[in-house]
Enzyme design. Structure first.
Site, PDB file in Angstrom:
ATOM      1  N   GLN A  42      -4.692  -1.995   9.674  1.00  0.00           N
ATOM      2  CA  GLN A  42      -4.579  -3.277   8.969  1.00  0.00           C
ATOM      3  C   GLN A  42      -5.126  -4.408   9.836  1.00  0.00           C
ATOM      4  O   GLN A  42      -4.810  -4.512  11.018  1.00  0.00           O
ATOM      5  CB  GLN A  42      -3.101  -3.533   8.605  1.00  0.00           C
ATOM      6  N   LYS A  81       0.845  -1.205   0.000  1.00  0.00           N
ATOM      7  CA  LYS A  81       0.000   0.000   0.000  1.00  0.00           C
ATOM      8  C   LYS A  81       0.880   1.255   0.000  1.00  0.00           C
ATOM      9  O   LYS A  81       0.599   2.235  -0.693  1.00  0.00           O
ATOM     10  CB  LYS A  81      -0.923  -0.005   1.229  1.00  0.00           C
ATOM     11  N   ASP A 139     -11.462   2.428   4.253  1.00  0.00           N
ATOM     12  CA  ASP A 139     -11.881   1.030   4.079  1.00  0.00           C
ATOM     13  C   ASP A 139     -13.406   0.933   4.005  1.00  0.00           C
ATOM     14  O   ASP A 139     -13.947  -0.098   3.614  1.00  0.00           O
ATOM     15  CB  ASP A 139     -11.421   0.189   5.282  1.00  0.00           C
TER      16      ASP A 139
HETATM   17  N1  GUN Z   1      -6.895  -7.137   5.909  1.00  0.00           N
HETATM   18  C1  GUN Z   1      -7.297  -7.876   4.851  1.00  0.00           C
HETATM   19  N2  GUN Z   1      -8.003  -7.122   3.990  1.00  0.00           N
HETATM   20  C2  GUN Z   1      -8.054  -5.879   4.524  1.00  0.00           C
HETATM   21  C3  GUN Z   1      -8.647  -4.659   4.086  1.00  0.00           C
HETATM   22  O1  GUN Z   1      -9.283  -4.561   3.030  1.00  0.00           O
HETATM   23  N3  GUN Z   1      -8.467  -3.585   4.911  1.00  0.00           N
HETATM   24  C4  GUN Z   1      -7.776  -3.676   6.088  1.00  0.00           C
HETATM   25  N4  GUN Z   1      -7.677  -2.567   6.829  1.00  0.00           N
HETATM   26  N5  GUN Z   1      -7.218  -4.790   6.510  1.00  0.00           N
HETATM   27  C5  GUN Z   1      -7.358  -5.883   5.725  1.00  0.00           C
END
Ligand code: GUN
Length: 305
Positions: free
Chosen positions: A112, A68, A135
């Site tokens: 995360q 990211k 998100d």
């Molecule tokens: N862990 C797995 N997928 C995601 C996601 O889309 N967002 C976040 N914050 N954590 C994740």
């Protein structure tokens, strides 16, 4: 359908599915976001910033957060990664989120997942300001999405619908089946497919939607009805060709490690003989999730600039 007649149909058909190239569409989306970032910057002097919070040392999460960070940099988005030890207390994490919520240079915040077991995920996610919740996990953003007036679309479902539309595949009026009812993928995908308008207009919504899950009594009977079939359950190669209607579009939203290989929730070999189009793993849905996170971060900055 009995297995024998399915096997005969498969033998008599020369069908081999079109591969939907998520990586290429994700690159286009990332380029569009990069252009939007520069346009915002030249208009307002504001550069979007994403803050990512990573608690603990889960190996997969570290890779995701690093990816990211790299993607932000390429799109001209500033990124701040805050790495915290696994022993971090709930109070300390909530205090950090309060600081990020109050920092006007931070436009998007993500924590995360998964979090270490001693931290209450819901309580943590609920603390992120809904206007920075890129998100789209907060109750306010889930509610807005459900009412058809989304502030942010959740990244993976959004990426999937962008992919289909940009590949010329409409879902309006089609029988859509979603396998999986997770908060991150299954439920919001159902909600988006049901709306009167999608991120790309009316053809990108208005589906007839069924959701299957672990308690569905005869899943194959339902998946066989689907014109468009989404699978997001985290079980390697679970969907078999005999569970798919000939000509269906199959979108594989799983990523599973099988030995030293990454595989999806779909058995690519058997399903690609029956489907008219299919997403591969890797290179299908995965790259779209990050692309939509960048899109949402730009959108969050636009909302306040
Ligand atoms: N862990 C797995 N997928 C995601 C996601 O889309 N967002 C976040 N914050 N954590 C994740």
């Amino acid at each position: 359908m009995a297995f024998d007649s399915w096997a005969l149909k498969r033998k008599n058909s020369s069908m081999s599915a079109r591969i939907l190239d998520g990586k290429a569409i994700a690159n286009t989306l990332r380029m569009e976001t990069a252009q939007g970032v520069e346009a915002l910057f030249s208009r307002t002097g504001v550069r979007p910033q994403l803050a990512a919070v990573l608690v603990g040392d889960d190996a997969a999460s570290q890779v995701y957060v690093r990816n990211k960070e790299i993607a932000c940099e390429k799109a001209g988005i500033a990124s701040r990664v805050i790495r915290l030890p696994v022993s971090t207390s709930l109070d300390d994490l909530l205090r950090l989120l309060d600081e990020l919520n109050g920092d006007s240079s931070v436009h998007g915040i993500l924590v995360q997942l998964p979090l270490p077991g001693h931290l209450d995920t819901q309580q943590v996610l609920d603390r992120i300001s809904p206007r920075k919740d890129v998100d789209a996990f907060s109750p306010e953003n889930v509610g807005l999405l459900s009412q058809g007036r989304a502030r942010f679309y959740p990244c993976t479902p959004h990426g999937v619908l962008q992919l289909l539309d940009r590949c010329g595949i409409e879902i309006a009026g089609k029988e859509v089946v979603v396998v999986g009812r997770s908060e991150i993928v299954g439920k919001p995908l159902v909600s988006m497919c049901l709306q009167k308008a999608g991120p790309r207009g009316s053809g990108n919504a208005n589906a007839t939607v069924t959701c299957c899950h672990s308690q569905t009594s005869d899943i194959a009977a339902v998946t066989l009805r689907a014109d468009i079939l989404f699978v997001a359950i985290g079980k390697p190669q679970w969907l078999q060709g005999e569970m798919v209607k000939p000509g269906a579009v199959v979108v594989d939203i799983g990523i599973n490690r099988l030995g030293d290989r990454l595989v999806g929730d779909v058995d690519f070999e058997s399903v690609s003989q029956v489907a008219s189009a299919i997403t591969p793993v890797p290179g299908g849905v995965g790259p779209l999730t990050i692309a939509m996170l960048l899109h949402n971060t730009l959108h969050a900055a636009e909302l306040t600039s």
